[in-house]
Design a protein around this motif. Sequence first.
Motif, PDB file in Angstrom:
ATOM      1  N   MET A  46       0.830  -1.185   0.000  1.00 30.52           N
ATOM      2  CA  MET A  46       0.000   0.000   0.000  1.00 30.52           C
ATOM      3  C   MET A  46       0.880   1.255   0.000  1.00 30.52           C
ATOM      4  N   LEU A  47       1.946   1.241   0.772  1.00 29.96           N
ATOM      5  CA  LEU A  47       2.804   2.424   0.844  1.00 29.96           C
ATOM      6  C   LEU A  47       3.442   2.772  -0.500  1.00 29.96           C
ATOM      7  N   ASP A  48       3.690   1.755  -1.330  1.00 30.51           N
ATOM      8  CA  ASP A  48       4.270   2.009  -2.647  1.00 30.51           C
ATOM      9  C   ASP A  48       3.313   2.787  -3.552  1.00 30.51           C
ATOM     10  N   MET A  49       2.045   2.782  -3.240  1.00 31.94           N
ATOM     11  CA  MET A  49       1.046   3.443  -4.070  1.00 31.94           C
ATOM     12  C   MET A  49       0.879   4.926  -3.726  1.00 31.94           C
ATOM     13  N   VAL A  50       1.497   5.353  -2.640  1.00 32.63           N
ATOM     14  CA  VAL A  50       1.312   6.723  -2.164  1.00 32.63           C
ATOM     15  C   VAL A  50       2.652   7.442  -2.122  1.00 32.63           C
ATOM     16  N   LYS A  51       2.751   8.516  -2.883  1.00 33.30           N
ATOM     17  CA  LYS A  51       3.977   9.308  -2.842  1.00 33.30           C
ATOM     18  C   LYS A  51       4.030  10.086  -1.530  1.00 33.30           C
ATOM     19  N   ASN A  52       5.210  10.214  -0.997  1.00 33.48           N
ATOM     20  CA  ASN A  52       5.434  11.004   0.217  1.00 33.48           C
ATOM     21  C   ASN A  52       4.674  10.488   1.435  1.00 33.48           C
ATOM     22  N   ALA A  53       4.408   9.195   1.483  1.00 34.20           N
ATOM     23  CA  ALA A  53       3.718   8.641   2.648  1.00 34.20           C
ATOM     24  C   ALA A  53       4.646   8.674   3.853  1.00 34.20           C
ATOM     25  N   VAL A  54       4.083   9.029   4.990  1.00 30.31           N
ATOM     26  CA  VAL A  54       4.842   9.091   6.232  1.00 30.31           C
ATOM     27  C   VAL A  54       4.042   8.348   7.297  1.00 30.31           C
ATOM     28  N   ILE A  55       4.716   7.457   7.989  1.00 32.61           N
ATOM     29  CA  ILE A  55       4.081   6.768   9.109  1.00 32.61           C
ATOM     30  C   ILE A  55       4.613   7.391  10.380  1.00 32.61           C
ATOM     31  N   ARG A  56       3.717   7.963  11.166  1.00 30.20           N
ATOM     32  CA  ARG A  56       4.111   8.623  12.410  1.00 30.20           C
ATOM     33  C   ARG A  56       2.885   8.817  13.286  1.00 30.20           C
ATOM     34  N   PRO A  57       3.101   8.987  14.561  1.00 28.23           N
ATOM     35  CA  PRO A  57       1.972   9.328  15.435  1.00 28.23           C
ATOM     36  C   PRO A  57       1.421  10.699  15.044  1.00 28.23           C
ATOM     37  N   ILE A  58       0.132  10.877  15.211  1.00 28.56           N
ATOM     38  CA  ILE A  58      -0.474  12.183  14.950  1.00 28.56           C
ATOM     39  C   ILE A  58      -1.271  12.621  16.177  1.00 28.56           C
ATOM     40  N   SER A  59      -1.420  13.915  16.306  1.00 30.30           N
ATOM     41  CA  SER A  59      -2.170  14.452  17.439  1.00 30.30           C
ATOM     42  C   SER A  59      -3.660  14.508  17.092  1.00 30.30           C
ATOM     43  N   LEU A  60      -4.478  14.603  18.094  1.00 23.33           N
ATOM     44  CA  LEU A  60      -5.919  14.731  17.884  1.00 23.33           C
ATOM     45  C   LEU A  60      -6.238  16.014  17.124  1.00 23.33           C
ATOM     46  N   GLU A  61      -5.476  17.060  17.368  1.00 24.29           N
ATOM     47  CA  GLU A  61      -5.678  18.314  16.646  1.00 24.29           C
ATOM     48  C   GLU A  61      -5.456  18.127  15.142  1.00 24.29           C
ATOM     49  N   GLU A  62      -4.453  17.309  14.775  1.00 22.11           N
ATOM     50  CA  GLU A  62      -4.208  17.029  13.357  1.00 22.11           C
ATOM     51  C   GLU A  62      -5.375  16.263  12.742  1.00 22.11           C
ATOM     52  N   VAL A  63      -5.962  15.375  13.513  1.00 28.57           N
ATOM     53  CA  VAL A  63      -7.129  14.636  13.023  1.00 28.57           C
ATOM     54  C   VAL A  63      -8.267  15.603  12.735  1.00 28.57           C
ATOM     55  N   TRP A  64      -8.540  16.501  13.668  1.00 25.50           N
ATOM     56  CA  TRP A  64      -9.653  17.440  13.481  1.00 25.50           C
ATOM     57  C   TRP A  64      -9.394  18.385  12.306  1.00 25.50           C
ATOM     58  N   ASP A  65      -8.138  18.702  12.042  1.00 26.51           N
ATOM     59  CA  ASP A  65      -7.796  19.610  10.946  1.00 26.51           C
ATOM     60  C   ASP A  65      -7.652  18.912   9.597  1.00 26.51           C
ATOM     61  N   ALA A  66      -7.683  17.586   9.577  1.00 25.87           N
ATOM     62  CA  ALA A  66      -7.452  16.835   8.351  1.00 25.87           C
ATOM     63  C   ALA A  66      -8.603  16.984   7.357  1.00 25.87           C
ATOM     64  N   ASP A  67      -8.263  16.985   6.069  1.00 26.76           N
ATOM     65  CA  ASP A  67      -9.283  16.982   5.020  1.00 26.76           C
ATOM     66  C   ASP A  67      -9.876  15.589   4.859  1.00 26.76           C
ATOM     67  N   GLU A  68      -9.054  14.570   5.089  1.00 26.95           N
ATOM     68  CA  GLU A  68      -9.508  13.190   5.013  1.00 26.95           C
ATOM     69  C   GLU A  68      -8.534  12.304   5.772  1.00 26.95           C
ATOM     70  N   ALA A  69      -8.994  11.087   6.068  1.00 26.06           N
ATOM     71  CA  ALA A  69      -8.155  10.130   6.787  1.00 26.06           C
ATOM     72  C   ALA A  69      -8.577   8.722   6.415  1.00 26.06           C
ATOM     73  N   PHE A  70      -7.634   7.794   6.550  1.00 23.42           N
ATOM     74  CA  PHE A  70      -7.958   6.394   6.318  1.00 23.42           C
ATOM     75  C   PHE A  70      -7.050   5.510   7.149  1.00 23.42           C
ATOM     76  N   ILE A  71      -7.496   4.279   7.314  1.00 28.31           N
ATOM     77  CA  ILE A  71      -6.725   3.249   7.995  1.00 28.31           C
ATOM     78  C   ILE A  71      -6.446   2.169   6.966  1.00 28.31           C
ATOM     79  N   SER A  72      -5.240   1.652   6.980  1.00 30.91           N
ATOM     80  CA  SER A  72      -4.857   0.585   6.066  1.00 30.91           C
ATOM     81  C   SER A  72      -4.468  -0.640   6.883  1.00 30.91           C
TER      82      SER A  72
END
Length: 69
Positions: free
Chosen positions: A1-27
Amino acid sequence: MLDMVKNAVIRPISLEEVWDADEAFISSTTKVLLPVTQLDERKIGNGKPGPVTMEILERFRKLEKEIVA
């Protein structure tokens, strides 16, 4: 899956980043790609799967068909 996404980064995110996100997904192996449209009654983005999420899912399904065919 990661090969299909340019500039993918795996890292912890804050709740504030979740609320500010345009979209999100779980793989995962069992869910492949699962759009996350809300968290704790609060919408992420417009509350619908976003274009980036849908594009990744479309690319995955296409690759899946090529491999299985």
